[in-house]
Design a protein around this motif. Structure first.
Motif, PDB file in Angstrom:
ATOM      1  N   GLU A  22       0.824  -1.209   0.000  1.00  0.00           N
ATOM      2  CA  GLU A  22       0.000   0.000   0.000  1.00  0.00           C
ATOM      3  C   GLU A  22       0.856   1.257   0.000  1.00  0.00           C
ATOM      4  O   GLU A  22       0.522   2.246  -0.670  1.00  0.00           O
ATOM      5  CB  GLU A  22      -0.968  -0.031   1.177  1.00  0.00           C
ATOM      6  CG  GLU A  22      -2.078  -1.055   0.964  1.00  0.00           C
ATOM      7  CD  GLU A  22      -2.979  -1.251   2.159  1.00  0.00           C
ATOM      8  OE1 GLU A  22      -2.716  -0.686   3.246  1.00  0.00           O
ATOM      9  OE2 GLU A  22      -3.976  -1.997   2.017  1.00  0.00           O
ATOM     10  N   LYS A  23       1.976   1.237   0.705  1.00  0.00           N
ATOM     11  CA  LYS A  23       2.894   2.383   0.670  1.00  0.00           C
ATOM     12  C   LYS A  23       3.532   2.498  -0.709  1.00  0.00           C
ATOM     13  O   LYS A  23       3.675   3.603  -1.251  1.00  0.00           O
ATOM     14  CB  LYS A  23       3.970   2.242   1.762  1.00  0.00           C
ATOM     15  CG  LYS A  23       4.829   3.468   1.911  1.00  0.00           C
ATOM     16  CD  LYS A  23       3.998   4.646   2.432  1.00  0.00           C
ATOM     17  CE  LYS A  23       4.839   5.827   2.822  1.00  0.00           C
ATOM     18  NZ  LYS A  23       4.052   6.884   3.459  1.00  0.00           N
ATOM     19  N   GLN A  26       1.512   4.234  -3.297  1.00  0.00           N
ATOM     20  CA  GLN A  26       1.502   5.698  -3.187  1.00  0.00           C
ATOM     21  C   GLN A  26       2.711   6.330  -3.876  1.00  0.00           C
ATOM     22  O   GLN A  26       2.759   7.547  -4.033  1.00  0.00           O
ATOM     23  CB  GLN A  26       1.488   6.114  -1.716  1.00  0.00           C
ATOM     24  CG  GLN A  26       0.253   5.684  -0.974  1.00  0.00           C
ATOM     25  CD  GLN A  26       0.378   5.896   0.529  1.00  0.00           C
ATOM     26  OE1 GLN A  26       1.305   6.519   1.024  1.00  0.00           O
ATOM     27  NE2 GLN A  26      -0.579   5.357   1.272  1.00  0.00           N
ATOM     28  N   GLN A  27       3.678   5.516  -4.296  1.00  0.00           N
ATOM     29  CA  GLN A  27       4.915   6.024  -4.883  1.00  0.00           C
ATOM     30  C   GLN A  27       4.978   5.840  -6.401  1.00  0.00           C
ATOM     31  O   GLN A  27       5.994   6.130  -7.015  1.00  0.00           O
ATOM     32  CB  GLN A  27       6.134   5.302  -4.264  1.00  0.00           C
ATOM     33  CG  GLN A  27       6.137   5.179  -2.764  1.00  0.00           C
ATOM     34  CD  GLN A  27       5.908   6.481  -2.041  1.00  0.00           C
ATOM     35  OE1 GLN A  27       6.488   7.503  -2.377  1.00  0.00           O
ATOM     36  NE2 GLN A  27       5.031   6.460  -1.032  1.00  0.00           N
ATOM     37  N   THR A 160       2.252   2.049   9.609  1.00  0.00           N
ATOM     38  CA  THR A 160       2.665   2.676   8.355  1.00  0.00           C
ATOM     39  C   THR A 160       4.176   2.588   8.195  1.00  0.00           C
ATOM     40  O   THR A 160       4.903   2.267   9.134  1.00  0.00           O
ATOM     41  CB  THR A 160       2.239   4.161   8.305  1.00  0.00           C
ATOM     42  OG1 THR A 160       2.919   4.863   9.361  1.00  0.00           O
ATOM     43  CG2 THR A 160       0.742   4.311   8.451  1.00  0.00           C
ATOM     44  N   LYS A 171      10.290   3.911  -4.653  1.00  0.00           N
ATOM     45  CA  LYS A 171      10.181   4.753  -5.853  1.00  0.00           C
ATOM     46  C   LYS A 171      11.124   4.263  -6.939  1.00  0.00           C
ATOM     47  O   LYS A 171      10.754   4.191  -8.117  1.00  0.00           O
ATOM     48  CB  LYS A 171      10.488   6.209  -5.501  1.00  0.00           C
ATOM     49  CG  LYS A 171       9.403   6.881  -4.715  1.00  0.00           C
ATOM     50  CD  LYS A 171       9.786   8.311  -4.362  1.00  0.00           C
ATOM     51  CE  LYS A 171       8.736   8.949  -3.471  1.00  0.00           C
ATOM     52  NZ  LYS A 171       9.113  10.286  -3.048  1.00  0.00           N
TER      53      LYS A 171
END
Length: 185
Positions: A22-23, A26-27, A160, A171
């Motif tokens: 999930e993190k 976001q990237q 998180t 990334k």
């Protein structure tokens, strides 16, 4: 826009791989249209259920993969290997519903990542998954590798990931996959 599917190899709601995935989602690059595809309702593979008897969950899973320009799999490691339910879903996807159809795994770009509380992360699980996908003539990004050990130390009490080094590596991973997909086309 590239349609990118994410698959979490763990069925546990709050798994480390889900938090990490999930993190990572976001990237992603701005040119990605992302969605998560679950295999939680895919039954154990059974040749007798192929064709017209194929369960709807199998058809939905395979169709979602067919529509993807690339697939990212986050896999945990269970007993030094790929989780059974994930391998089962890949096995179903390797089959076809109708004679003359083609598996959505063939020539599809994949990026494999994963994490684990253990020191070696999900290295063995990823190796097994690579072996399975290679047998299906999938295109698997060779690197950078994303094998995260001791992941529980990266997750905050709030559940998180805030570590900048980890986020930077996510990334790099998704940008490398974006470039890999471009090279294949």
């Amino acid at each position: 826009m590239k349609n990118i599917v994410f698959i979490c190899g763990s069925l546990r709601k709050d798994s480390y791989n889900r938090i990490y995935m999930e993190k990572m989602m976001q990237q992603v690059p701005e040119n990605w249209n992302i969605k998560e595809v679950s295999f939680k309702d895919v039954p154990v593979y059974n040749f007798d259920l192929e064709g017209e008897q194929e369960p709807a969950a199998v058809t939905a899973f395979r169709d979602a993969l067919s529509e993807a320009d690339g697939i990212v799999i986050m896999t945990p490691e269970y007993n030094n290997g790929t989780p059974g339910p994930l391998k089962n879903a890949i096995d179903w996807a390797s089959r076809v519903k109708n004679k003359g159809d083609r598996s959505p795994l063939i020539n599809r770009p994949f990026a494999i990542a994963g994490c684990s509380p253990g020191a070696t992360g999900s290295a063995l699980s990823q190796a097994q998954l690579r072996q399975t996908l290679t047998a299906m003539n999938a295109h698997i990004m060779p690197g950078p590798k994303l094998v995260v050990g001791r992941v529980h130390e990266l997750i905050t009490d709030a559940g998180t990931i805030e570590d900048e080094r980890t986020i930077s590596y996510m990334k790099r991973f998704v940008n490398a996959f974006d470039a890999y997909i471009d090279r294949l086309n």
